[in-house]
Design an enzyme around this catalytic site. Structure first.
Site, PDB file in Angstrom:
ATOM      1  N   GLU A  17       4.668   2.466   6.329  1.00 34.51           N
ATOM      2  CA  GLU A  17       3.783   1.299   6.412  1.00 34.51           C
ATOM      3  C   GLU A  17       4.161   0.484   7.638  1.00 34.51           C
ATOM      4  O   GLU A  17       5.341   0.195   7.856  1.00 34.51           O
ATOM      5  CB  GLU A  17       3.915   0.442   5.146  1.00 34.51           C
ATOM      6  CG  GLU A  17       3.104  -0.848   5.194  1.00 34.51           C
ATOM      7  CD  GLU A  17       3.225  -1.669   3.909  1.00 34.51           C
ATOM      8  OE1 GLU A  17       3.385  -1.053   2.827  1.00 34.51           O
ATOM      9  OE2 GLU A  17       3.182  -2.915   3.987  1.00 34.51           O
ATOM     10  N   GLU A  71       1.706 -10.290   9.242  1.00 35.53           N
ATOM     11  CA  GLU A  71       1.609 -10.897   7.922  1.00 35.53           C
ATOM     12  C   GLU A  71       1.905 -12.386   8.057  1.00 35.53           C
ATOM     13  O   GLU A  71       2.789 -12.788   8.824  1.00 35.53           O
ATOM     14  CB  GLU A  71       2.594 -10.270   6.944  1.00 35.53           C
ATOM     15  CG  GLU A  71       2.253  -8.854   6.526  1.00 35.53           C
ATOM     16  CD  GLU A  71       3.232  -8.303   5.503  1.00 35.53           C
ATOM     17  OE1 GLU A  71       2.860  -8.146   4.331  1.00 35.53           O
ATOM     18  OE2 GLU A  71       4.392  -8.054   5.894  1.00 35.53           O
TER      19      GLU A  71
END
Length: 362
Positions: free
Chosen positions: A250, A255
């Protein structure tokens, strides 16, 4: 990013590297042999290696920008060849003539290691090649057509819970939660009762529609505001359905959580290095939720570099031991609460995560 400095070893490093390289080639030596009458194996000899960059001229000595290199390798008594291409990739061939295309944009010098085999016997050599790769847009969405996101590019993840993150939203594909409008993708997170959840939002992805290996990704976005919001621009390995997470890898390009306003995170997850991952960096910026910023990564076999508005804030050293050397697909979403989003403001009503464009270059 490219590095035009010549490849150099110190004396001690050179000795250690050659020893390691010898062990590597011995470990992967290929079967098949040319034997003498008494059954002994004849060692290969006269190893010749040439590398010609496509489109190289006096004005453009490093090629035409395609990144294509034509290799010709030959050796007396060789039954097979192993080639380390200098970018983390390896070829094993019985025919020494082949074409390879480098994809890392910019001008880069690669040291090519070649070994010719005849059973357990081998001979090795090296050649350096400097290649220019032009930056080419290979995929994009400018979000210029009003309505639902382009179905040829995007699908939806639908449901509650966040698939292991204990999130509070229910992902839908309703226009109330996701719409393209006025040149922007708008993901709207709402406080409402829906199918057992207290919040709704949206998550779109390019799985089974577009995936890529290596390159530069740029996303211009304005992030959601409010304690509990969790805006994310990220990628998963295309082998997710077979390898599972985190073995598929990932790459979290960006974020941001409303409980830690203006702190941008770049993170990677892999087997043994997931969850509270040590492979992470962050950068404090201004106005993440009120102004647009460009979030980007440069991804190659050697590194993954994270940027905000062209400012580098984290470099991950990539290698063949990590799952970040295969095709990945893109995901855009806004979650509520959960393991990373944290406590939700009880007065939260709504917030919008806006994306101006997403562009992928070779």
């Amino acid at each position: 990013m490219g590095n035009n400095m010549p490849f150099q070893f110190s004396k001690n490093t050179n000795c250690l590297f050659l020893l390691a390289l010898t062990n590597f080639f011995l470990l992967f030596s290929c079967s098949g042999s040319n034997n003498t009458e008494d059954g002994t194996v004849t060692a290969p000899s006269n190893l010749m290696v040439s590398a010609t960059v496509a489109g190289a001229t006096a004005q453009n000595p490093n090629g035409d920008g395609s990144g294509t290199v034509n290799f010709n390798i030959s050796a007396t008594n060789a039954s097979s060849y192993k080639i380390l291409l200098g970018n983390g990739e390896t070829k094993e061939l019985t025919n020494g003539s082949f074409t390879y295309t480098y994809t890392t944009a910019g001008t880069n010098t690669y040291v090519i290691y070649v070994s010719a085999y005849n059973s357990g016997q081998f001979v090795s050599s090296t050649v350096s090649v400097t290649v220019f790769v032009g930056s080419v847009l290979v995929w994009s969405d400018e979000f210029n057509a009003n309505g639902a996101p382009d179905s040829s590019k995007w699908g939806y993840d639908l449901g509650a819970g966040g698939w292991g993150n204990n999130e509070s939203q229910y992902y839908t594909k309703r226009p109330e939660n996701i719409i393209v409008q006025d040149g922007l993708l708008k993901i709207k997170t709402l406080k409402e009762s829906f199918s057992g959840s207290n919040y709704t939002s949206a998550r779109i992805l390019t799985k089974d529609k577009f995936s890529f290996k290596y390159g530069r990704v740029e996303i211009r976005a304005k992030l959601a505001l409010g304690a509990g919001t969790w805006s994310a621009l990220w990628m998963l390995g295309s082998n997710l359905s077979t390898a599972g997470w985190p073995a598929c890898g990932e790459i979290d390009m960006m974020e941001h959580v409303g409980n830690d306003l203006n702190k941008i995170h770049g993170t990677l997850h892999s087997t043994g290095r997931s969850g509270n991952s040590p492979d992470s960096g962050n950068l404090l910026i201004s106005n993440a939720a009120t102004e647009f910023h460009v979030y980007s990564i440069d991804w190659s076999a050697k590194s993954i570099k994270f940027y905000v508005d062209s400012q580098l804030f984290y470099t991950f050293v990539n290698s063949a031991s990590f799952p970040f050397n295969q095709k990945f697909f893109l995901i855009i979403n806004c979650a509520m609460g959960g393991n990373f989003g944290g406590a939700i403001d009880p007065n939260f009503v709504a917030s919008t995560f806006e994306v101006d464009y997403i562009r992928v270059y070779n």
